[in-house]
Design an enzyme around this catalytic site. Structure first.
Site, PDB file in Angstrom:
ATOM      1  N   HIS A 174       7.124 -16.711   9.385  1.00  0.00           N
ATOM      2  CA  HIS A 174       7.000 -17.951   8.620  1.00  0.00           C
ATOM      3  C   HIS A 174       8.163 -18.913   8.883  1.00  0.00           C
ATOM      4  O   HIS A 174       8.079 -20.094   8.569  1.00  0.00           O
ATOM      5  CB  HIS A 174       6.871 -17.661   7.120  1.00  0.00           C
ATOM      6  CG  HIS A 174       8.108 -17.139   6.465  1.00  0.00           C
ATOM      7  ND1 HIS A 174       8.308 -15.807   6.206  1.00  0.00           N
ATOM      8  CD2 HIS A 174       9.200 -17.760   5.997  1.00  0.00           C
ATOM      9  CE1 HIS A 174       9.472 -15.637   5.604  1.00  0.00           C
ATOM     10  NE2 HIS A 174      10.038 -16.821   5.465  1.00  0.00           N
ATOM     11  N   ASP A 219       4.570 -10.423   9.212  1.00  0.00           N
ATOM     12  CA  ASP A 219       5.453 -11.584   9.136  1.00  0.00           C
ATOM     13  C   ASP A 219       6.663 -11.416  10.051  1.00  0.00           C
ATOM     14  O   ASP A 219       7.790 -11.736   9.683  1.00  0.00           O
ATOM     15  CB  ASP A 219       5.908 -11.837   7.691  1.00  0.00           C
ATOM     16  CG  ASP A 219       6.505 -13.226   7.512  1.00  0.00           C
ATOM     17  OD1 ASP A 219       6.284 -14.082   8.385  1.00  0.00           O
ATOM     18  OD2 ASP A 219       7.201 -13.442   6.501  1.00  0.00           O
ATOM     19  N   GLY A 277      16.289 -19.769   3.380  1.00  0.00           N
ATOM     20  CA  GLY A 277      17.142 -19.825   4.563  1.00  0.00           C
ATOM     21  C   GLY A 277      17.634 -18.463   4.997  1.00  0.00           C
ATOM     22  O   GLY A 277      18.045 -18.283   6.148  1.00  0.00           O
ATOM     23  N   ASN A 278      17.599 -17.472   4.094  1.00  0.00           N
ATOM     24  CA  ASN A 278      17.957 -16.099   4.460  1.00  0.00           C
ATOM     25  C   ASN A 278      16.849 -15.414   5.257  1.00  0.00           C
ATOM     26  O   ASN A 278      17.073 -14.385   5.889  1.00  0.00           O
ATOM     27  CB  ASN A 278      18.250 -15.251   3.224  1.00  0.00           C
ATOM     28  CG  ASN A 278      19.674 -15.342   2.748  1.00  0.00           C
ATOM     29  OD1 ASN A 278      19.958 -15.870   1.681  1.00  0.00           O
ATOM     30  ND2 ASN A 278      20.600 -14.799   3.543  1.00  0.00           N
ATOM     31  N   SER A 279      15.640 -15.968   5.196  1.00  0.00           N
ATOM     32  CA  SER A 279      14.493 -15.343   5.862  1.00  0.00           C
ATOM     33  C   SER A 279      14.781 -15.056   7.322  1.00  0.00           C
ATOM     34  O   SER A 279      15.240 -15.919   8.065  1.00  0.00           O
ATOM     35  CB  SER A 279      13.283 -16.277   5.780  1.00  0.00           C
ATOM     36  OG  SER A 279      12.276 -15.710   5.012  1.00  0.00           O
ATOM     37  N   LEU A 313      -7.926   4.939   9.751  1.00  0.00           N
ATOM     38  CA  LEU A 313      -8.531   6.232   9.434  1.00  0.00           C
ATOM     39  C   LEU A 313      -9.956   6.066   8.908  1.00  0.00           C
ATOM     40  O   LEU A 313     -10.835   6.842   9.223  1.00  0.00           O
ATOM     41  CB  LEU A 313      -7.669   6.970   8.404  1.00  0.00           C
ATOM     42  CG  LEU A 313      -8.098   8.396   8.036  1.00  0.00           C
ATOM     43  CD1 LEU A 313      -8.138   9.286   9.277  1.00  0.00           C
ATOM     44  CD2 LEU A 313      -7.153   8.983   6.997  1.00  0.00           C
ATOM     45  N   GLY A 314     -10.177   5.027   8.084  1.00  0.00           N
ATOM     46  CA  GLY A 314     -11.517   4.748   7.588  1.00  0.00           C
ATOM     47  C   GLY A 314     -11.820   5.367   6.240  1.00  0.00           C
ATOM     48  O   GLY A 314     -12.899   5.927   6.039  1.00  0.00           O
ATOM     49  N   VAL A 315     -10.867   5.262   5.312  1.00  0.00           N
ATOM     50  CA  VAL A 315     -11.083   5.787   3.966  1.00  0.00           C
ATOM     51  C   VAL A 315     -10.697   4.749   2.928  1.00  0.00           C
ATOM     52  O   VAL A 315      -9.846   3.890   3.174  1.00  0.00           O
ATOM     53  CB  VAL A 315     -10.257   7.074   3.702  1.00  0.00           C
ATOM     54  CG1 VAL A 315     -10.741   8.220   4.569  1.00  0.00           C
ATOM     55  CG2 VAL A 315      -8.757   6.819   3.922  1.00  0.00           C
ATOM     56  N   ILE A 322      -8.919   4.578  -0.756  1.00  0.00           N
ATOM     57  CA  ILE A 322      -7.991   5.477  -1.445  1.00  0.00           C
ATOM     58  C   ILE A 322      -7.510   4.873  -2.756  1.00  0.00           C
ATOM     59  O   ILE A 322      -7.605   3.666  -2.978  1.00  0.00           O
ATOM     60  CB  ILE A 322      -6.753   5.803  -0.569  1.00  0.00           C
ATOM     61  CG1 ILE A 322      -6.075   4.511  -0.092  1.00  0.00           C
ATOM     62  CG2 ILE A 322      -7.129   6.692   0.593  1.00  0.00           C
ATOM     63  CD1 ILE A 322      -4.793   4.727   0.688  1.00  0.00           C
TER      64      ILE A 322
END
Length: 452
Positions: free
Chosen positions: A96, A126, A197-199, A254-256, A258
């Site tokens: 970003h 990100d 600004g820390n990003s 994996l396709g679950v 949860i």
């Protein structure tokens, strides 16, 4: 007056001695060692070529740290921080910070400036990878967020509110935090003061190693309020290596479906304590189905990593490349079962909602009523079997989170195809036995435990 001065001198001496005896960390050497590899980033988007309709973050919950956008009829300028990870100029930052930029300017601590090239970016994490043309540049050592301990001292360096190379410190507050719908980043929480600004700047341990990338804060005002979040460096480097090699990021699936295991569910499944990720849905023809995963299994380890909560599983699965064979363990029928799966590639699905009522109702006598699925119910929910909740009459049932419109697919381990199955399952329960329901709501399934 002399007594007052003497008392103050003694107090200062005592505090100094206490600090030395307590071995409080000295951040002077740490800042001197790591500061030169932290950079300031300014990203510019040319207003003549592009217009931006990007929505601003939800300011009531959290804010990203880029400098606020300028009016759209002018060049859009944003900024943040980053850090060098190779002597030839590879830089990690947040996506970003540079999103939509036509030109990215990087400034080092010694005031040298470079125009950076974007190697790649990944919206899900990100993370962005930049490159500047340089040689023998200062770089940061990389650590591991897995080794972080709650209460451990850490330090951040960045450009809060455009004040370049500012140093702040704090401790690790928590690990594995999930923010909103983001499933694939187990955020590090700390109380290190960071602001806009820390990003993209580094979170550094006392060994001088990067353990995270400072990314967002929770705030009611837009300023620091003691809760900061960082992307673990392990996640960031996995993304960076893929971006450098392939220009894109792939994640295993994996396709679950949860959910978390609470105390009531742990008691029902015969577990010593709540832990793991409870499977409430297995996608057809998925890696999980081929591996033999069943609804009601509790995944307790995956790829040699313990799964403490349902939030722990997606980042671990997502960190593995598709088509990789992995071993994992499930808790089933009071025993631990070992399974292996060849992972699919991650794809996203949309959420939906449901509601309904019907005829031919059955009152269970336990605080709610159900009916058979009408053709409208079947079309709306996508379910061809089960019964639908039509009314709730007791508060305990409401507190258990059962809702009108939920489709009941199982009671305990018994499949519910129709009203007859439902009635028989209820009749087979003892009076004080908890009612464990697998229900379909919206696009997913969930388990509900109703104490009786």
């Amino acid at each position: 007056m002399k007594r007052v001065y003497l008392f103050m001198s003694l107090m200062l001496f005592s505090l100094t001695s206490l600090a030395k005896e307590s071995n409080l960390p000295n951040f002077v050497d740490l800042a001197e060692l790591t500061g030169p590899a932290v950079v300031n980033i300014v990203a510019r988007e040319n207003a003549e070529e592009k217009t931006s309709n990007t929505p601003q973050p939800n300011e009531e919950l959290f804010r990203f740290f880029g400098i606020p956008n300028q009016p759209q009829n002018r060049d859009r300028v944003s900024g943040g921080s980053g850090f060098i990870i190779s002597e030839d100029g590879l830089i990690l930052t947040n996506r970003h910070v540079i999103d939509g930029a036509d030109k990215i300017l990087v400034t080092l601590l010694d005031r040298r400036e470079y125009e950076a090239t974007l190697i790649g970016e990944d919206e899900a994490s990100d993370i962005a990878l930049l490159k500047i043309d340089g040689k023998n540049l200062p770089k940061l050592k990389l650590g591991s967020a897995d080794e972080l301990q709650i209460g451990e001292w850490v330090m951040a360096i960045g450009s809060p509110l455009s004040f370049e190379n500012s140093v702040t410190k704090g401790i690790i507050s928590a690990k594995g935090r999930q923010i909103g719908r983001q499933q694939y980043v187990p955020y590090i929480q700390s109380d290190v003061p960071i602001n806009r600004g820390n990003s993209g700047g580094p979170l550094i341990n006392l060994k001088g190693e990067v353990v995270g990338i400072n990314t967002l804060i929770f705030s009611n005002t837009g300023g620091y309020m003691g809760i900061s979040f960082s992307v673990p460096i392990d996640v960031a480097m996995n993304v960076a290596k893929q971006l450098q090699a392939n220009g894109e990021v792939k994640r295993g699936l994996l396709g679950v479906g949860i959910e978390n295991v609470n105390q009531a569910k742990a008691d029902y499944f015969g577990m010593d304590k709540p832990m793991g990720a409870l499977v409430n849905q297995v996608s057809p023809d998925s890696a999980a189905e081929k591996a033999g995963v069943e609804v009601g299994d509790v995944i307790i380890s995956f790829n040699n990593k313990k799964i403490k909560t349902s939030q722990s599983l997606p980042p671990v699965v997502g960190s593995v490349m598709p088509d990789t064979e992995v071993a994992f363990e499930v808790f089933r029928d009071g025993k631990v079962k070992k399974l292996t799966a060849q992972l699919d590639a991650l794809s996203l699905t949309a959420d939906g909602g449901s509601a309904g009522n019907g005829k031919n109702e059955v009152s269970a006598g336990i605080g709610f009523s159900v009916s058979k699925l009408s053709e409208q119910d079947k079309e709306r929910t996508g379910e061809k079997s089960g019964v639908i909740v039509t009314a709730i009459s007791e508060r305990d049932v409401e507190r258990a989170n059962l809702r009108v419109g939920d489709v009941i697919k199982k009671i305990g381990k018994q499949n519910i195809d129709n009203l007859t199955d439902f009635s028989e399952a209820i009749d087979s329960l003892s009076e004080d036995e908890p009612l464990v329901l697998l229900i379909k709501r919206g696009a997913g399934n969930t388990f509900i435990v109703i104490e009786r």
